[in-house]
Scaffold this motif. Structure first.
Motif, PDB file in Angstrom:
ATOM      1  N   GLN A  33       0.831  -1.207   0.000  1.00 34.46           N
ATOM      2  CA  GLN A  33       0.000   0.000   0.000  1.00 34.46           C
ATOM      3  C   GLN A  33       0.860   1.249   0.000  1.00 34.46           C
ATOM      4  O   GLN A  33       0.573   2.217  -0.689  1.00 34.46           O
ATOM      5  CB  GLN A  33      -0.917   0.001   1.228  1.00 34.46           C
ATOM      6  N   ARG A  34       1.946   1.199   0.769  1.00 34.57           N
ATOM      7  CA  ARG A  34       2.829   2.353   0.830  1.00 34.57           C
ATOM      8  C   ARG A  34       3.442   2.645  -0.539  1.00 34.57           C
ATOM      9  O   ARG A  34       3.518   3.789  -0.961  1.00 34.57           O
ATOM     10  CB  ARG A  34       3.957   2.096   1.824  1.00 34.57           C
ATOM     11  N   GLN A  35       3.860   1.581  -1.233  1.00 35.73           N
ATOM     12  CA  GLN A  35       4.452   1.806  -2.543  1.00 35.73           C
ATOM     13  C   GLN A  35       3.395   2.366  -3.496  1.00 35.73           C
ATOM     14  O   GLN A  35       3.694   3.210  -4.331  1.00 35.73           O
ATOM     15  CB  GLN A  35       5.084   0.513  -3.081  1.00 35.73           C
ATOM     16  N   ARG A  36       2.128   1.947  -3.335  1.00 35.56           N
ATOM     17  CA  ARG A  36       1.062   2.519  -4.158  1.00 35.56           C
ATOM     18  C   ARG A  36       0.931   4.012  -3.903  1.00 35.56           C
ATOM     19  O   ARG A  36       0.750   4.799  -4.829  1.00 35.56           O
ATOM     20  CB  ARG A  36      -0.277   1.859  -3.822  1.00 35.56           C
ATOM     21  N   VAL A  37       1.031   4.384  -2.604  1.00 40.45           N
ATOM     22  CA  VAL A  37       0.926   5.801  -2.265  1.00 40.45           C
ATOM     23  C   VAL A  37       2.075   6.581  -2.907  1.00 40.45           C
ATOM     24  O   VAL A  37       1.880   7.668  -3.460  1.00 40.45           O
ATOM     25  CB  VAL A  37       0.922   5.999  -0.736  1.00 40.45           C
ATOM     26  N   CYS A  38       3.292   6.003  -2.872  1.00 35.32           N
ATOM     27  CA  CYS A  38       4.442   6.664  -3.504  1.00 35.32           C
ATOM     28  C   CYS A  38       4.178   6.876  -4.988  1.00 35.32           C
ATOM     29  O   CYS A  38       4.528   7.914  -5.556  1.00 35.32           O
ATOM     30  CB  CYS A  38       5.710   5.826  -3.335  1.00 35.32           C
ATOM     31  N   ILE A  39       3.562   5.868  -5.601  1.00 40.22           N
ATOM     32  CA  ILE A  39       3.262   5.990  -7.026  1.00 40.22           C
ATOM     33  C   ILE A  39       2.232   7.102  -7.239  1.00 40.22           C
ATOM     34  O   ILE A  39       2.406   7.977  -8.082  1.00 40.22           O
ATOM     35  CB  ILE A  39       2.744   4.640  -7.580  1.00 40.22           C
ATOM     36  N   ALA A  40       1.180   7.100  -6.398  1.00 34.35           N
ATOM     37  CA  ALA A  40       0.142   8.127  -6.530  1.00 34.35           C
ATOM     38  C   ALA A  40       0.728   9.514  -6.347  1.00 34.35           C
ATOM     39  O   ALA A  40       0.351  10.460  -7.046  1.00 34.35           O
ATOM     40  CB  ALA A  40      -0.958   7.881  -5.507  1.00 34.35           C
ATOM     41  N   ARG A  41       1.663   9.647  -5.429  1.00 32.11           N
ATOM     42  CA  ARG A  41       2.272  10.943  -5.161  1.00 32.11           C
ATOM     43  C   ARG A  41       2.988  11.479  -6.412  1.00 32.11           C
ATOM     44  O   ARG A  41       2.938  12.654  -6.721  1.00 32.11           O
ATOM     45  CB  ARG A  41       3.253  10.808  -3.999  1.00 32.11           C
ATOM     46  N   SER A  42       3.653  10.559  -7.133  1.00 36.22           N
ATOM     47  CA  SER A  42       4.376  10.983  -8.327  1.00 36.22           C
ATOM     48  C   SER A  42       3.429  11.252  -9.487  1.00 36.22           C
ATOM     49  O   SER A  42       3.639  12.160 -10.279  1.00 36.22           O
ATOM     50  CB  SER A  42       5.375   9.914  -8.745  1.00 36.22           C
ATOM     51  N   ILE A  43       2.370  10.433  -9.592  1.00 34.20           N
ATOM     52  CA  ILE A  43       1.475  10.538 -10.735  1.00 34.20           C
ATOM     53  C   ILE A  43       0.511  11.714 -10.581  1.00 34.20           C
ATOM     54  O   ILE A  43       0.027  12.267 -11.561  1.00 34.20           O
ATOM     55  CB  ILE A  43       0.651   9.228 -10.897  1.00 34.20           C
ATOM     56  N   GLY A  44       0.258  12.103  -9.314  1.00 29.99           N
ATOM     57  CA  GLY A  44      -0.762  13.097  -9.015  1.00 29.99           C
ATOM     58  C   GLY A  44      -0.590  14.416  -9.743  1.00 29.99           C
ATOM     59  O   GLY A  44      -1.567  15.114 -10.003  1.00 29.99           O
ATOM     60  N   ILE A  45       0.636  14.793 -10.076  1.00 27.80           N
ATOM     61  CA  ILE A  45       0.833  16.069 -10.753  1.00 27.80           C
ATOM     62  C   ILE A  45       0.964  15.868 -12.252  1.00 27.80           C
ATOM     63  O   ILE A  45       1.405  16.755 -12.969  1.00 27.80           O
ATOM     64  CB  ILE A  45       2.056  16.811 -10.198  1.00 27.80           C
ATOM     65  N   GLN A  46       0.552  14.688 -12.710  1.00 25.36           N
ATOM     66  CA  GLN A  46       0.535  14.360 -14.122  1.00 25.36           C
ATOM     67  C   GLN A  46       1.820  14.684 -14.867  1.00 25.36           C
ATOM     68  O   GLN A  46       1.856  15.523 -15.752  1.00 25.36           O
ATOM     69  CB  GLN A  46      -0.652  15.067 -14.794  1.00 25.36           C
ATOM     70  N   PRO A  47       2.884  13.997 -14.474  1.00 22.14           N
ATOM     71  CA  PRO A  47       4.154  14.211 -15.160  1.00 22.14           C
ATOM     72  C   PRO A  47       4.130  13.539 -16.531  1.00 22.14           C
ATOM     73  O   PRO A  47       3.330  12.647 -16.764  1.00 22.14           O
ATOM     74  CB  PRO A  47       5.162  13.520 -14.248  1.00 22.14           C
ATOM     75  N   GLU A  48       5.003  14.003 -17.412  1.00 24.18           N
ATOM     76  CA  GLU A  48       5.095  13.350 -18.715  1.00 24.18           C
ATOM     77  C   GLU A  48       6.061  12.188 -18.657  1.00 24.18           C
ATOM     78  O   GLU A  48       6.067  11.325 -19.526  1.00 24.18           O
ATOM     79  CB  GLU A  48       5.603  14.348 -19.762  1.00 24.18           C
ATOM     80  N   PHE A  49       6.912  12.218 -17.628  1.00 23.52           N
ATOM     81  CA  PHE A  49       8.006  11.277 -17.602  1.00 23.52           C
ATOM     82  C   PHE A  49       8.209  10.793 -16.163  1.00 23.52           C
ATOM     83  O   PHE A  49       8.248  11.598 -15.239  1.00 23.52           O
ATOM     84  CB  PHE A  49       9.262  11.999 -18.088  1.00 23.52           C
ATOM     85  N   VAL A  50       8.273   9.486 -15.974  1.00 23.14           N
ATOM     86  CA  VAL A  50       8.447   8.951 -14.624  1.00 23.14           C
ATOM     87  C   VAL A  50       9.623   7.980 -14.620  1.00 23.14           C
ATOM     88  O   VAL A  50       9.734   7.136 -15.509  1.00 23.14           O
ATOM     89  CB  VAL A  50       7.179   8.216 -14.138  1.00 23.14           C
ATOM     90  N   ILE A  51      10.500   8.150 -13.630  1.00 22.17           N
ATOM     91  CA  ILE A  51      11.596   7.193 -13.474  1.00 22.17           C
ATOM     92  C   ILE A  51      11.274   6.330 -12.254  1.00 22.17           C
ATOM     93  O   ILE A  51      11.104   6.844 -11.146  1.00 22.17           O
ATOM     94  CB  ILE A  51      12.937   7.915 -13.278  1.00 22.17           C
ATOM     95  N   CYS A  52      11.128   5.029 -12.469  1.00 19.41           N
ATOM     96  CA  CYS A  52      10.830   4.127 -11.361  1.00 19.41           C
ATOM     97  C   CYS A  52      12.104   3.384 -11.001  1.00 19.41           C
ATOM     98  O   CYS A  52      12.606   2.594 -11.787  1.00 19.41           O
ATOM     99  CB  CYS A  52       9.775   3.092 -11.758  1.00 19.41           C
ATOM    100  N   ASP A  53      12.626   3.655  -9.798  1.00 20.30           N
ATOM    101  CA  ASP A  53      13.873   3.024  -9.391  1.00 20.30           C
ATOM    102  C   ASP A  53      13.575   1.827  -8.493  1.00 20.30           C
ATOM    103  O   ASP A  53      13.279   1.995  -7.323  1.00 20.30           O
ATOM    104  CB  ASP A  53      14.746   4.045  -8.668  1.00 20.30           C
ATOM    105  N   GLU A  54      13.639   0.639  -9.041  1.00 22.61           N
ATOM    106  CA  GLU A  54      13.386  -0.590  -8.292  1.00 22.61           C
ATOM    107  C   GLU A  54      12.100  -0.496  -7.467  1.00 22.61           C
ATOM    108  O   GLU A  54      12.128  -0.749  -6.260  1.00 22.61           O
ATOM    109  CB  GLU A  54      14.558  -0.882  -7.333  1.00 22.61           C
ATOM    110  N   PRO A  55      10.987  -0.131  -8.075  1.00 20.34           N
ATOM    111  CA  PRO A  55       9.787   0.104  -7.265  1.00 20.34           C
ATOM    112  C   PRO A  55       9.224  -1.159  -6.621  1.00 20.34           C
ATOM    113  O   PRO A  55       8.427  -1.069  -5.704  1.00 20.34           O
ATOM    114  CB  PRO A  55       8.787   0.685  -8.270  1.00 20.34           C
ATOM    115  N   VAL A  56       9.620  -2.337  -7.097  1.00 20.14           N
ATOM    116  CA  VAL A  56       9.015  -3.551  -6.544  1.00 20.14           C
ATOM    117  C   VAL A  56      10.008  -4.470  -5.849  1.00 20.14           C
ATOM    118  O   VAL A  56       9.641  -5.531  -5.363  1.00 20.14           O
ATOM    119  CB  VAL A  56       8.281  -4.368  -7.637  1.00 20.14           C
ATOM    120  N   SER A  57      11.281  -4.048  -5.739  1.00 25.42           N
ATOM    121  CA  SER A  57      12.248  -5.006  -5.210  1.00 25.42           C
ATOM    122  C   SER A  57      12.124  -5.189  -3.708  1.00 25.42           C
ATOM    123  O   SER A  57      12.663  -6.126  -3.144  1.00 25.42           O
ATOM    124  CB  SER A  57      13.669  -4.628  -5.594  1.00 25.42           C
TER     125      SER A  57
END
Lengths: 580, 366
Positions: free
Chosen positions: A477-501
């Motif tokens: 759930q926490r990682q989902r929140v981190c994702i939402a935090r980044s996506i919330g401002i509608q970026p064009e470009f997202v770098i995911c650094d080992e988001p699931v490891s």
């Protein structure tokens, strides 16, 4: 049947806030002499608690409330749970030993590795003085550590993760135990090192005739080493059988889910199967089995070659969104009293590539290969030594101040560790809203709140989570929140650094699916960094294999996997646990 | 390791320079004219004719070095006419107040580097002599109290952490909390009234640090300590108890954190006894916070405690400082300030060195 360890009706409880929770609920299984039993389950399923119960290392507020653990030896059986403290100590480290998950924290930082191994020999009277040292050196050779003399005098922080885990194994096998418990011994390590450690454990087991309890959340890893598998779900054993049985005829829906959620290597799926495809959990803890077979689910989700082809054509006909040209990031090595620079660590060494709009570019390599530094350099969290980073033809390297801040709205980052990348004193809602305020996206608090709640619902949480704090959420759930935090401002470009490891394999599948859905909804371009080639292959259109700061290989994900050009890529692919 | 220590000591030197600069700036800005203060103190109240008075003033001013420029360089306009009026000219000179204060001039002062902090306004004696007379007892009490606080608090902390929420932990926590919240002057008075009171218990003498008539002649150092011992017990308790409670608590918490760590679990899995785990594996790791605190305790050596010294009539630094504050005796105060700064820096240096000695990870970091 020649049992070494029999666990009968073991129940271990934890008390918190006046309520008792059964971490392990009435489980029974046995380990035979010379046999490896794999214990699989997600975090919180009670795997580690089982292991610690066997060693009698459960500390308060936990307590073993009932059951028997019989340790067979020379035709006699001793109930470990009934032994006094002094007696159980003669078993620990001597007749049964344990290897832990985190090699980084499992060795005492203030003692040399040699001292720590020799201590294990001394405490059980196996050797003393100079003999303890020579025997430790022998053990280091046995676990295939180069330069045993040097390792003996090294402190843990001077060794790599793989080396530390070998020291841990040397310590565990020092007294020739008849049972070795390995609690996720490879989870914190790279795939190639994981393979080496698994090989070593298999070999040691053979040589010493040990019984082994191997714990992992990953069925793929377990299948590499175990003879029999015990599947644990919410503290209960839901299935038990030989590796072959489990892999060919899984009976329990949970096992089916676990088997299916690892990204397959031979085909590309649109959506990864998850546990919830096979069973529906109810709030009271019970579940309903859904009548679907694994093949049924997979077959409807395969992406055909034509689909891949049209998608690639669409993506690569455009002009690139991000161009990285001859990028170098060097870290100075300092030495001496005045900290003179005596050389450089070339973390990123002359790397060039393009990223096209809408694409997911995978970045794969072992730890220390420079993939994280590359990601951080692109968004200027780390300063580039040389080279250009062109985002829509603006050189990011030359941006500073306000223009850079504006640009950051368009390029977001998702970090590896969902534990430390959320401020523990900030509510989930505030965490999601903060970047909106920083970039002045929505003018009023009501709008921001509404947007944040919309995002929370979108990522599978509820409005109720808005006012909660990170510690009340699970890792996934926490990682989902981190994702939402980044996506919330509608970026064009997202770098995911080992988001699931940092996630369990079953949670990993859910988060990967979520990322893909969000990518479609919000239409962003993505660089996906991971050490796991199977994950990168599932996520990305193209992948870059990095090694020692340089690009080893770059190409379409499917092709790189089927037809690896460089020896290093082959080695990486080879190290992936295939499952039986 | 060696290069780390060397670097650490090199940083120490500029720190001292900055301390001396700040002290000096405060010194020259302290209110009142030192010359007037000296004349008042030295005067007999007789009428002195004005020219003579002026001559006396000039003499004192010269003796104190106040006729010198303040610092190493002066900025003046380069000339009197034309454009040069607006151009700065910087002149350096060696003979200035700061240099004289630091290194002395060889005639009137030796400089603080040789321990000469000037003359007290109040007593007209060298400040260094005043400090030397007084600091002995302060040093003694601080050092013994640090020693006792550490030697008692570490085992208490370990024992309460090992048996967390057990009998010993609960009792010791309660007792320590009560102790910690007791005000010093109250404890001191109570001790005096109980143990140095002819009406209750008369075990210890009520005041001073030695017999009223002084030590017997030709008594050696150890003999003197033995004679003084009864005088020292009560003040030492007062000096020790509050830092003792603080340190025990710190030790307990740090120990608890270490006992929950992965490598302690490894040590248990190895089959080590609880005793060995506590005293070998956990102790060394849990000492770090206590080492850090040492840097803060160290400078207290010169300060002493006004309250304890007043109650027990100890001729220590605390009282001296208090008197200097009430009489605005700036040379003494500046001396104390500078030495406190020095001791703080030394305290940090020592705790850093102990850190590097205990923790192998430090010498390798940048």
């Amino acid at each position: 049947m020649n049992p070494l360890l029999e666990i009968k009706n073991l129940t271990t409880e934890f008390e918190s806030d006046g309520a008792t929770k059964k971490a392990v609920d009435n489980i029974s299984f046995a380990i035979n002499k010379g046999e490896t039993v794999g214990l699989v389950g997600e975090s919180g399923s009670g795997k580690s608690v089982t292991a610690l119960s066997i060693m009698r290392l459960i500390s308060s507020p936990g307590k073993i409330s009932s059951g028997e653990i019989l340790f067979h030896e020379d035709g006699k059986a001793a109930n470990l749970l009934k032994l006094p403290d002094g007696e159980i100590r003669k078993y620990r480290g001597n007749k049964m030993a344990m290897v832990f998950q985190e090699p980084a924290t499992s060795l005492n930082p203030l003692f040399t590795c040699g001292e720590q191994v020799a201590e294990a020999l001394k405490v059980h009277g196996k050797a003393s003085g100079a003999k303890a040292k020579s025997q430790s050196l022998l053990l280091f050779t046995k676990v295939q550590l180069q330069n045993p003399e040097l390792i003996y005098d090294s402190y843990p922080h001077q060794l790599s993760g793989g080396q530390k885990q070998r020291v841990m194994i040397a310590m565990a096998i020092s007294c020739n135990p008849s049972l070795l418990i390995a609690d996720e011994p490879t989870t914190a390590l790279d795939v190639t090192i994981q393979k080496a450690i698994l090989d070593l454990l298999r070999q040691l087991k053979q040589e010493n005739g040990m019984g082994m309890l191997f714990i992992s959340h990953d069925l793929g890893v377990i299948s590499e080493i175990a003879d029999r598998i015990v599947v644990l779900y919410k503290g209960k054993i839901v299935e038990e059988g030989t590796v072959n049985d489990i892999f060919t005829h899984p009976k329990h829906p949970y096992t089916k889910g676990l088997l299916a959620c690892r990204p397959p290597l031979d085909k590309k799926l649109r959506v990864l199967p998850t546990i919830s495809d096979f069973m529906q959990e109810k709030s009271d803890g019970s579940f309903i089995e859904l009548p679907r077979s694994l093949d049924e689910i997979i077959n409807t989700r395969i992406v055909t070659r034509e689909e891949i082809f049209t998608r690639n054509k669409k993506i690569y006909d455009q002009s690139p969104l991000l161009q990285v040209k001859n990028l170098k990031t060097y870290f100075p090595l300092r030495k001496g009293i005045f900290g003179n620079t005596i050389g450089y660590t070339k973390a990123v060494d002359d790397v060039s590539f393009d990223v096209y709009p809408g694409e997911t570019l995978g970045l794969v390599g072992e730890s220390g290969c420079g993939k994280t530094t590359l990601g951080r350099t692109i968004i200027k969290l780390t300063k580039a030594t040389a080279g250009q980073i062109l985002f829509k033809d603006t050189d990011l390297a030359s941006l500073t101040g306000e223009p850079l801040r504006k640009m950051r709205k368009n390029i977001q980052f998702i970090f590896q560790d969902p534990y430390s990348s959320l401020n523990p004193r900030m509510t989930i809602g505030d965490a999601i809203i903060e970047p909106m305020i920083a970039h002045k996206i929505y003018p009023t608090q009501q709008e921001r709140r509404a947007k944040a709640i919309e995002l929370l619902v979108r990522i599978g949480l509820t409005e109720g989570h808005y006012d909660q704090y990170p510690h009340q959420l699970s890792v996934g759930q926490r990682q989902r929140v981190c994702i939402a935090r980044s996506i919330g401002i509608q970026p064009e470009f997202v770098i995911c650094d080992e988001p699931v490891s940092a996630l369990d394999i079953s949670v990993q599948a859910q988060v990967l699916n979520l990322l893909n859905e969000l990518k479609n909804d919000y239409n962003f371009t993505c660089i996906f960094i991971s050490h796991d080639l199977s994950v990168v292959k599932f996520m990305s259109d193209r992948m870059i294999v990095m090694n020692k700061g340089k690009i080893e290989e770059m190409g379409l994900s499917g092709e790189v996997y089927i037809n690896p050009k460089s020896a290093y890529t082959k080695k990486l692919i080879d190290a992936i646990p295939k499952g039986k | 390791m060696r290069s780390y220590l060397l670097r650490r000591i090199l940083v120490f030197i500029p720190t001292l320079l900055v301390i001396s600069l700040i002290s000096f700036v405060i010194l020259i800005n302290s209110p009142g004219d030192p010359v007037e203060r000296m004349m008042q103190a030295g005067g007999t109240g007789e009428f002195i004719p004005a020219p003579l008075l002026e001559k006396q003033r000039a003499e004192i001013r010269h003796r104190l070095g106040l006729d010198l420029p303040v610092f190493y360089f002066n900025i003046q306009s380069a000339g009197n006419d034309g454009i040069s009026k607006y151009l700065p000219s910087v002149s350096f000179n060696y003979h200035n107040q700061f240099h004289r204060w630091l290194f002395g001039d060889g005639i009137n002062t030796l400089g603080i580097i040789r321990g000469d902090f000037g003359t007290s306004y109040q007593t007209q004696q060298p400040v260094s002599k005043l400090i030397a007379d007084r600091i002995g007892w302060s040093l003694f009490f601080t050092l013994t109290s640090i020693f006792f606080a550490y030697i008692i608090s570490i085992p208490i902390g370990i024992k309460s952490a090992a048996g967390r929420n057990g009998r010993f932990d609960r009792i010791s926590s309660t007792v320590l909390f009560i102790l910690y919240s007791l005000p010093l002057f109250w404890v001191a008075t109570l001790l005096l009234m109980t143990f140095a009171n002819p009406d209750v218990l008369y075990i210890f003498p009520a005041s001073g640090v030695k017999p009223v008539f002084g030590y017997p002649e030709e008594s050696g150092f150890f003999r003197r300590i033995l004679i003084s011992l009864p005088h020292l017990v009560l003040p030492t308790i007062c000096y020790t108890y509050s830092s003792l409670t603080f340190l025990s608590r710190l030790m307990r918490n740090s120990m608890l954190e270490i006992l929950g760590s992965d490598y302690i679990r490894t040590a248990r899995a190895k089959g080590l006894s609880e005793k060995r785990i506590l005293w070998v594996h956990a102790l060394k790791n849990s000492l770090f916070p206590i080492i850090t605190v040492f840097a803060h305790v160290f400078p207290a050596m010169i300060g002493g405690s006004v309250i304890i010294e007043s109650i027990f009539s100890i001729p220590g630094m605390g009282n001296a400082i208090y008197q200097s504050i009430t009489t605005q005796d700036y040379p003494v105060l500046i001396a104390v300030f500078s030495i406190t700064g020095l001791l703080t820096a030394v305290g940090y240096l020592i705790s850093d060195i102990i850190y590097a000695w205990v923790d192998p990870r430090i010498s390798f970091s940048k």
